[in-house]
Design a protein around this motif. Structure first.
Motif, mmCIF file in Angstrom:
data_model
loop_
_atom_site.group_PDB
_atom_site.id
_atom_site.type_symbol
_atom_site.label_atom_id
_atom_site.label_comp_id
_atom_site.label_asym_id
_atom_site.label_seq_id
_atom_site.Cartn_x
_atom_site.Cartn_y
_atom_site.Cartn_z
ATOM 1 N N MET A 7 0.823 -1.215 0.000
ATOM 2 C CA MET A 7 0.000 0.000 0.000
ATOM 3 C C MET A 7 0.858 1.267 0.000
ATOM 4 O O MET A 7 0.493 2.269 -0.607
ATOM 5 C CB MET A 7 -0.978 -0.002 1.178
ATOM 6 C CG MET A 7 -2.031 -1.122 1.078
ATOM 7 S SD MET A 7 -2.727 -1.380 -0.596
ATOM 8 C CE MET A 7 -3.626 0.122 -0.852
ATOM 9 N N LEU A 8 2.004 1.233 0.647
ATOM 10 C CA LEU A 8 2.935 2.355 0.594
ATOM 11 C C LEU A 8 3.486 2.514 -0.814
ATOM 12 O O LEU A 8 3.584 3.628 -1.338
ATOM 13 C CB LEU A 8 4.071 2.146 1.606
ATOM 14 C CG LEU A 8 5.151 3.229 1.668
ATOM 15 C CD1 LEU A 8 4.553 4.607 1.945
ATOM 16 C CD2 LEU A 8 6.196 2.862 2.721
ATOM 17 N N ARG A 9 3.803 1.396 -1.452
ATOM 18 C CA ARG A 9 4.303 1.448 -2.830
ATOM 19 C C ARG A 9 3.260 2.016 -3.775
ATOM 20 O O ARG A 9 3.560 2.854 -4.623
ATOM 21 C CB ARG A 9 4.749 0.056 -3.296
ATOM 22 C CG ARG A 9 5.942 -0.473 -2.517
ATOM 23 C CD ARG A 9 6.514 -1.775 -3.058
ATOM 24 N NE ARG A 9 5.594 -2.902 -3.003
ATOM 25 C CZ ARG A 9 4.990 -3.451 -4.042
ATOM 26 N NH1 ARG A 9 5.203 -3.002 -5.255
ATOM 27 N NH2 ARG A 9 4.181 -4.482 -3.885
ATOM 28 N N VAL A 10 2.012 1.575 -3.633
ATOM 29 C CA VAL A 10 0.925 2.067 -4.483
ATOM 30 C C VAL A 10 0.749 3.575 -4.285
ATOM 31 O O VAL A 10 0.553 4.325 -5.250
ATOM 32 C CB VAL A 10 -0.386 1.299 -4.212
ATOM 33 C CG1 VAL A 10 -1.562 1.955 -4.897
ATOM 34 C CG2 VAL A 10 -0.241 -0.153 -4.682
ATOM 35 N N ALA A 11 0.830 4.032 -3.039
ATOM 36 C CA ALA A 11 0.708 5.472 -2.761
ATOM 37 C C ALA A 11 1.848 6.248 -3.426
ATOM 38 O O ALA A 11 1.618 7.303 -4.027
ATOM 39 C CB ALA A 11 0.703 5.714 -1.247
ATOM 40 N N ARG A 12 3.056 5.738 -3.340
ATOM 41 C CA ARG A 12 4.205 6.408 -3.971
ATOM 42 C C ARG A 12 4.032 6.469 -5.485
ATOM 43 O O ARG A 12 4.321 7.490 -6.110
ATOM 44 C CB ARG A 12 5.506 5.674 -3.633
ATOM 45 C CG ARG A 12 5.936 5.832 -2.189
ATOM 46 C CD ARG A 12 7.131 4.950 -1.888
ATOM 47 N NE ARG A 12 7.579 5.117 -0.517
ATOM 48 C CZ ARG A 12 8.390 4.270 0.098
ATOM 49 N NH1 ARG A 12 8.847 3.189 -0.535
ATOM 50 N NH2 ARG A 12 8.749 4.490 1.340
ATOM 51 N N LEU A 13 3.580 5.374 -6.076
ATOM 52 C CA LEU A 13 3.354 5.355 -7.523
ATOM 53 C C LEU A 13 2.276 6.350 -7.908
ATOM 54 O O LEU A 13 2.387 7.051 -8.921
ATOM 55 C CB LEU A 13 2.994 3.945 -7.984
ATOM 56 C CG LEU A 13 4.121 2.910 -7.854
ATOM 57 C CD1 LEU A 13 3.585 1.494 -8.043
ATOM 58 C CD2 LEU A 13 5.228 3.197 -8.847
ATOM 59 N N GLY A 14 1.215 6.424 -7.108
ATOM 60 C CA GLY A 14 0.142 7.376 -7.367
ATOM 61 C C GLY A 14 0.633 8.815 -7.311
ATOM 62 O O GLY A 14 0.201 9.662 -8.099
ATOM 63 N N GLU A 15 1.546 9.095 -6.393
ATOM 64 C CA GLU A 15 2.109 10.446 -6.277
ATOM 65 C C GLU A 15 2.854 10.862 -7.533
ATOM 66 O O GLU A 15 2.919 12.036 -7.857
ATOM 67 C CB GLU A 15 3.050 10.533 -5.069
ATOM 68 C CG GLU A 15 2.328 10.521 -3.737
ATOM 69 C CD GLU A 15 3.273 10.418 -2.553
ATOM 70 O OE1 GLU A 15 4.517 10.497 -2.741
ATOM 71 O OE2 GLU A 15 2.774 10.247 -1.426
ATOM 72 N N ARG A 16 3.407 9.911 -8.243
ATOM 73 C CA ARG A 16 4.099 10.254 -9.491
ATOM 74 C C ARG A 16 3.199 10.043 -10.712
ATOM 75 O O ARG A 16 3.666 10.068 -11.849
ATOM 76 C CB ARG A 16 5.433 9.536 -9.613
ATOM 77 C CG ARG A 16 5.397 8.065 -9.858
ATOM 78 C CD ARG A 16 6.824 7.518 -9.935
ATOM 79 N NE ARG A 16 6.847 6.135 -10.327
ATOM 80 C CZ ARG A 16 7.802 5.289 -10.023
ATOM 81 N NH1 ARG A 16 8.835 5.686 -9.324
ATOM 82 N NH2 ARG A 16 7.751 4.038 -10.435
ATOM 83 N N GLY A 17 1.909 9.763 -10.455
ATOM 84 C CA GLY A 17 0.937 9.665 -11.538
ATOM 85 C C GLY A 17 0.931 8.338 -12.263
ATOM 86 O O GLY A 17 0.412 8.245 -13.373
ATOM 87 N N GLN A 18 1.461 7.305 -11.653
ATOM 88 C CA GLN A 18 1.548 6.009 -12.316
ATOM 89 C C GLN A 18 0.470 5.074 -11.783
ATOM 90 O O GLN A 18 0.412 4.786 -10.589
ATOM 91 C CB GLN A 18 2.926 5.394 -12.100
ATOM 92 C CG GLN A 18 3.186 4.206 -12.985
ATOM 93 C CD GLN A 18 4.636 3.753 -12.906
ATOM 94 O OE1 GLN A 18 5.381 4.146 -12.022
ATOM 95 N NE2 GLN A 18 5.034 2.929 -13.847
ATOM 96 N N LEU A 19 -0.381 4.592 -12.686
ATOM 97 C CA LEU A 19 -1.415 3.635 -12.317
ATOM 98 C C LEU A 19 -0.782 2.279 -12.053
ATOM 99 O O LEU A 19 0.107 1.842 -12.781
ATOM 100 C CB LEU A 19 -2.441 3.511 -13.437
ATOM 101 C CG LEU A 19 -3.207 4.784 -13.796
ATOM 102 C CD1 LEU A 19 -4.074 4.532 -15.018
ATOM 103 C CD2 LEU A 19 -4.038 5.249 -12.620
#
Length: 184
Positions: A117-129
């Motif tokens: 979930m931390l990884r998904v949040a980080r990816l979302g912050e850079r706009g990556q689905l």
């Protein structure tokens, strides 16, 4: 403030998307004189330019297609143009062919871990689905699960904690490790 130690050993980083491999490699570059070999940037740029998207599913499809032509395509792309007289931090060891290459070349093999979930949040912050049910099971994420690494970084805290783990990594006498390696 004490001067940062001069880097002498190449490092190959493994971890799932969003674990912090590029952040770690960037820190090694800025603070310790490493060259940052970036493969993720090349793949994201290619996908954005050709398809208008940086979704992980698309990047995985592009990776699969290019690896059918050359299973070391991203390895070669990441190392292209780097100086041989400066240490390298390769930020995206993903596949067994990469692992075998870096192992044979004497790189320090480092696993970077962070909860999904931390990884998904980080990816979302850079706009990556990132579709956890599909993308997290792709070989680009999971092929090296169960492989042995020289060092593991737990990237679940703040940058100060990450810097402390990097200091520990760089303080080790890696030449003592190489003679005892038997990972495969």
């Amino acid at each position: 403030m004490a001067e940062a130690p001069v880097a002498t050993t190449n490092i190959a980083l493994y971890g799932r998307s969003g674990a912090g491999k590029s952040t770690l490699a960037q820190f090694l570059e800025q603070q310790h004189g490493y060259q940052h070999a970036r493969t993720g940037v090349a793949c994201r740029t290619l996908c954005r330019e050709l398809f208008g998207s940086e979704s992980k599913s698309l990047m995985n499809e592009v990776t699969d297609a290019l690896r059918r032509i050359d299973d070391r395509v991203w390895l070669r792309a990441g190392l292209r143009g780097l100086r041989q007289d400066m240490p390298i931090a390769f930020d995206s060891m993903r596949f067994e062919a990469d692992y075998t290459f870096f192992y044979a070349q004497g790189y320090i093999l480092v696993e970077v871990r962070a909860p999904v979930m931390l990884r998904v949040a980080r990816l979302g912050e850079r706009g990556q689905l990132f579709d956890v049910s599909k993308d997290d099971a792709h070989p680009a994420e999971a092929e090296l699960d169960g492989f042995a690494f020289d060092f593991t970084i737990d990237n679940t805290s703040d940058l100060s904690a990450l810097r402390g783990q990097i200091a520990d990594l760089l303080s080790r006498r890696w030449e003592d490790v190489y003679g005892r390696r038997d990972y495969r």
